[in-house]
Design a protein around this motif. Structure first.
Motif, short mmCIF file in Angstrom:
data_model
loop_
_atom_site.label_atom_id
_atom_site.label_comp_id
_atom_site.label_asym_id
_atom_site.label_seq_id
_atom_site.Cartn_x
_atom_site.Cartn_y
_atom_site.Cartn_z
N LEU A 12 -11.83 -122.07 -69.54
CA LEU A 12 -10.78 -122.96 -69.05
C LEU A 12 -10.41 -124.00 -70.11
N GLN A 13 -11.41 -124.58 -70.75
CA GLN A 13 -11.19 -125.56 -71.81
C GLN A 13 -10.37 -124.94 -72.95
N GLN A 14 -10.78 -123.76 -73.40
CA GLN A 14 -10.08 -123.10 -74.51
C GLN A 14 -8.65 -122.74 -74.13
N LEU A 15 -8.46 -122.18 -72.95
CA LEU A 15 -7.13 -121.76 -72.52
C LEU A 15 -6.22 -122.97 -72.31
N SER A 16 -6.76 -124.07 -71.84
CA SER A 16 -5.96 -125.27 -71.59
C SER A 16 -5.57 -125.98 -72.88
N THR A 17 -6.46 -126.00 -73.85
CA THR A 17 -6.18 -126.75 -75.09
C THR A 17 -5.47 -125.90 -76.14
N GLU A 18 -5.69 -124.60 -76.15
CA GLU A 18 -5.09 -123.72 -77.15
C GLU A 18 -4.55 -122.44 -76.52
N PRO A 19 -3.57 -122.55 -75.61
CA PRO A 19 -3.07 -121.32 -74.99
C PRO A 19 -2.30 -120.46 -76.00
N PRO A 20 -2.58 -119.16 -76.04
CA PRO A 20 -1.83 -118.27 -76.93
C PRO A 20 -0.37 -118.17 -76.51
N THR A 21 0.47 -117.70 -77.40
CA THR A 21 1.87 -117.47 -77.10
C THR A 21 2.00 -116.56 -75.89
N GLY A 22 2.82 -116.98 -74.95
CA GLY A 22 3.06 -116.17 -73.76
C GLY A 22 2.19 -116.51 -72.58
N ILE A 23 1.27 -117.47 -72.76
CA ILE A 23 0.39 -117.88 -71.66
C ILE A 23 0.64 -119.36 -71.39
N ILE A 24 0.94 -119.68 -70.14
CA ILE A 24 1.22 -121.07 -69.75
C ILE A 24 0.16 -121.50 -68.75
N CYS A 25 -0.51 -122.59 -69.07
CA CYS A 25 -1.54 -123.13 -68.19
C CYS A 25 -1.06 -124.43 -67.61
N SER A 26 -1.03 -124.50 -66.29
CA SER A 26 -0.66 -125.75 -65.64
C SER A 26 -1.92 -126.57 -65.37
N ARG A 27 -1.73 -127.79 -64.93
CA ARG A 27 -2.88 -128.67 -64.63
C ARG A 27 -3.79 -128.07 -63.57
N ASP A 28 -3.21 -127.40 -62.59
CA ASP A 28 -4.01 -126.87 -61.49
C ASP A 28 -4.32 -125.38 -61.68
N ILE A 29 -4.64 -125.01 -62.92
CA ILE A 29 -4.95 -123.61 -63.22
C ILE A 29 -6.13 -123.11 -62.37
N ALA A 30 -7.14 -123.97 -62.16
CA ALA A 30 -8.33 -123.56 -61.43
C ALA A 30 -8.48 -124.37 -60.15
#
Length: 151
Positions: A12-30
């Motif tokens: 979650l930390q990695q995806l939230s701070t460094e999302p790859p191109t094409g992936i959008i993480c909102s605040r309420d991802i989890a």
């Protein structure tokens, strides 16, 4: 904290701070218990799904990462794709037989973006109506028959 929760926190930390191109993480991802996530993926430029946004729901068992997450498209925009059923279930080998603990939420999302990118036409699988009517609500309890797209 158990090993599943530690792993999910790290992802979650990695995806939230460094999302790859094409992936959008909102605040309420989890959700509060980390066992359910929602991640948006965006169709890659130059593909049939260019710019379209889709929501993936991930559900994790206590055995994660040794067992695959339950992953499916949810919401109003389910892509019409030969490996995506109209109920959101995804026929992708890494979500079933080819799962390995080395995979992650990020790698699953990138594989799904790649799968969408390779589509030659927007259509659901030929057995969509029968599958949707008879399938288990949990896509992980489905016995998939993977077909060769080149035939």
């Amino acid at each position: 904290m158990d090993s599943c929760s530690r792993r999910l926190m790290k992802e979650l930390q990695q995806l939230s701070t460094e999302p790859p191109t094409g992936i959008i993480c909102s605040r309420d991802i989890a959700s509060d218990d980390l066992k359910q996530w929602r991640v948006e993926v965006v169709g890659a430029p130059g593909t049939l799904y260019e710019g379209e946004r889709f929501t993936l729901q991930f559900r994790f068992s206590p055995q994660y990462p040794f067992s695959s997450p339950e992953v499916m498209f949810v919401g109003q925009n389910i892509p019409a794709h030969p490996h995506v059923y109209s109920n959101g279930h995804i026929c992708l080998s890494i979500l079933a037989d080819d799962w390995t603990p080395a995979l992650s939420v990020q790698s699953v999302c990138l594989s799904i973006i790649s799968m969408l990118s390779s589509a030659k036409e927007k259509k659901h699988p030929i057995d969509d109506a029968i599958y949707v009517r008879t399938c288990n609500k949990n896509p992980n309890k489905t016995r998939w028959w993977f077909h060769d797209d080149t035939v």
